[in-house]
Write an enzyme that holds these catalytic residues in place. Sequence first.
Site, PDB file in Angstrom:
ATOM      1  N   TYR A  52     -11.177  -0.995  11.025  1.00  0.00           N
ATOM      2  CA  TYR A  52     -12.125  -0.208   9.902  1.00  0.00           C
ATOM      3  C   TYR A  52     -12.457  -1.191   9.223  1.00  0.00           C
ATOM      4  CZ  TYR A  52      -8.632   2.330   7.514  1.00  0.00           C
ATOM      5  OH  TYR A  52      -7.776   3.050   7.156  1.00  0.00           O
ATOM      6  N   LYS A  53     -11.770  -2.239   8.634  1.00  0.00           N
ATOM      7  CA  LYS A  53     -11.999  -2.859   7.747  1.00  0.00           C
ATOM      8  C   LYS A  53     -12.910  -4.081   7.808  1.00  0.00           C
ATOM      9  CE  LYS A  53      -8.204  -1.715   5.141  1.00  0.00           C
ATOM     10  NZ  LYS A  53      -8.659  -0.879   4.252  1.00  0.00           N
ATOM     11  N   PHE A  81       0.633  -0.977   0.336  1.00  0.00           N
ATOM     12  CA  PHE A  81      -0.099  -0.051   0.372  1.00  0.00           C
ATOM     13  C   PHE A  81       1.046   1.008   0.147  1.00  0.00           C
ATOM     14  CE2 PHE A  81      -2.666   3.577   2.086  1.00  0.00           C
ATOM     15  CZ  PHE A  81      -3.484   3.246   1.054  1.00  0.00           C
ATOM     16  N   ARG A 122     -12.327  -4.478  -7.060  1.00  0.00           N
ATOM     17  CA  ARG A 122     -11.907  -4.572  -6.179  1.00  0.00           C
ATOM     18  C   ARG A 122     -13.999  -5.221  -5.235  1.00  0.00           C
ATOM     19  NH1 ARG A 122      -8.134  -2.826  -1.576  1.00  0.00           N
ATOM     20  NH2 ARG A 122     -10.211  -1.698  -1.255  1.00  0.00           N
ATOM     21  N   ASP A 164       1.795  -5.603   8.094  1.00  0.00           N
ATOM     22  CA  ASP A 164       0.563  -4.535   8.035  1.00  0.00           C
ATOM     23  C   ASP A 164      -0.170  -6.426   7.461  1.00  0.00           C
ATOM     24  OD1 ASP A 164      -1.284  -3.687   7.186  1.00  0.00           O
ATOM     25  OD2 ASP A 164      -0.195  -1.890   6.073  1.00  0.00           O
TER      26      ASP A 164
END
Length: 422
Positions: free
Chosen positions: A241-242, A147, A390, A216
Amino acid sequence: MSEPTTATAATSASAADLAARARALDAADELGKHREKFALGGGSGQEDAGVYLDGNSLGALPAHVPARLADVVARQWGELRIRSWDESGWWTAPERIGDRIAPLVGAAEGQIVVGDSTSVNVFKAVVAATRLADGGRDEILVDATTFPTDGYIAESAARLTGHRIVPLDPAGIPGAVTDRTALALVNHVDYRSGRLQDLPGITAALHEAGALAVWDLCHSAGALPVGLDAHGVDLAVGCTYKYLNGGPGAPAYLYVAERHQDRFDSPLPGWNSHADPFGMTPGYRAADGAARGRVGTPDILSMLALEAALDVWDGVRIEDVRAKSLALTDFFLECVRVYAPGGRVTAVTPEAHAERGSQVALRCAEAPAVMAELIRRGVVGDLRRPDILRFGFTPLYVGFADVERAARTLADVLADIPPAGA
């Protein structure tokens, strides 16, 4: 469920079979009962809630969180005010919530602290790892597909510490480690492709060469077993938050393996991580344990929303979540092959279970237009430019009928949008 449109009429027999299989799979799904814990209604008067396949960017709201947060605001803040730091447990929240996340990532208690953003925690972890590494090691290996922010932070940390960044494909890390390697920073699941990296193998290779492993976990925590302790990971970071459904901008977390805690030297020492935080002395002395990862005053409102959200995990085994995740993504790939043949979309996500996270990425030349139309028709995924669709699968609230509907709608959208260059 509507009948197949013209786009899928040629495969109607297969479509009927897939729809029937979806109903049977949902009926047998032990995790299906957890769906009712989430606020998945259409809202704004809409009867159809659609299909939400973007939990790998923002998890759905657990239905009980608004009431819990209302109490935090009205009673704890509004009535108790500053007394809540002690009486409501605000002060201990970063470690207490960390201990609730720990089982989901395979960690014992006392090794995770919650607070700050993922980016800030990446900075803490990378700089601290350079300080933990043996002297003379001046290279930081960085996942070349990471990322982007992780890469930015690593480059900044390297400039500050005098290290050199070596970008490479994660699969190449074991063969690239030398006696100059201080650490490797790797994404457990690639945010774009959904590829699951070999955390045990990469970590072992780093350790064999005397280097440290920093992982990560943003796209794996809450979707699959991680095994931080079992595989000897040194440091790890992740967002909440995922798949953990903590809410937009919910605080991230930092894992510091117990064996490193007495030497963990944070590049961001703050009053909140001081051994005597209210002593307000000019000299810094680090607290014991994971609290060394604190910096400033915790963001209590979002932190306690996260704590409430984690209730949905009570009684849930992460191994069962992983099994359903693989079943959902297998079924989605099968449905896409049946409903959307002809090469308009191709899977980027690996077929092999050992190499797949909990998302499916499809390459499509018309991706921006296709995703916009999917969302308009009630199937919410997301886009990574220029050509990646996605779809994230959160097993606690996504069902097999959702999967079948999403693939069927994708085929309809492809039928309505001309191929690029046509």
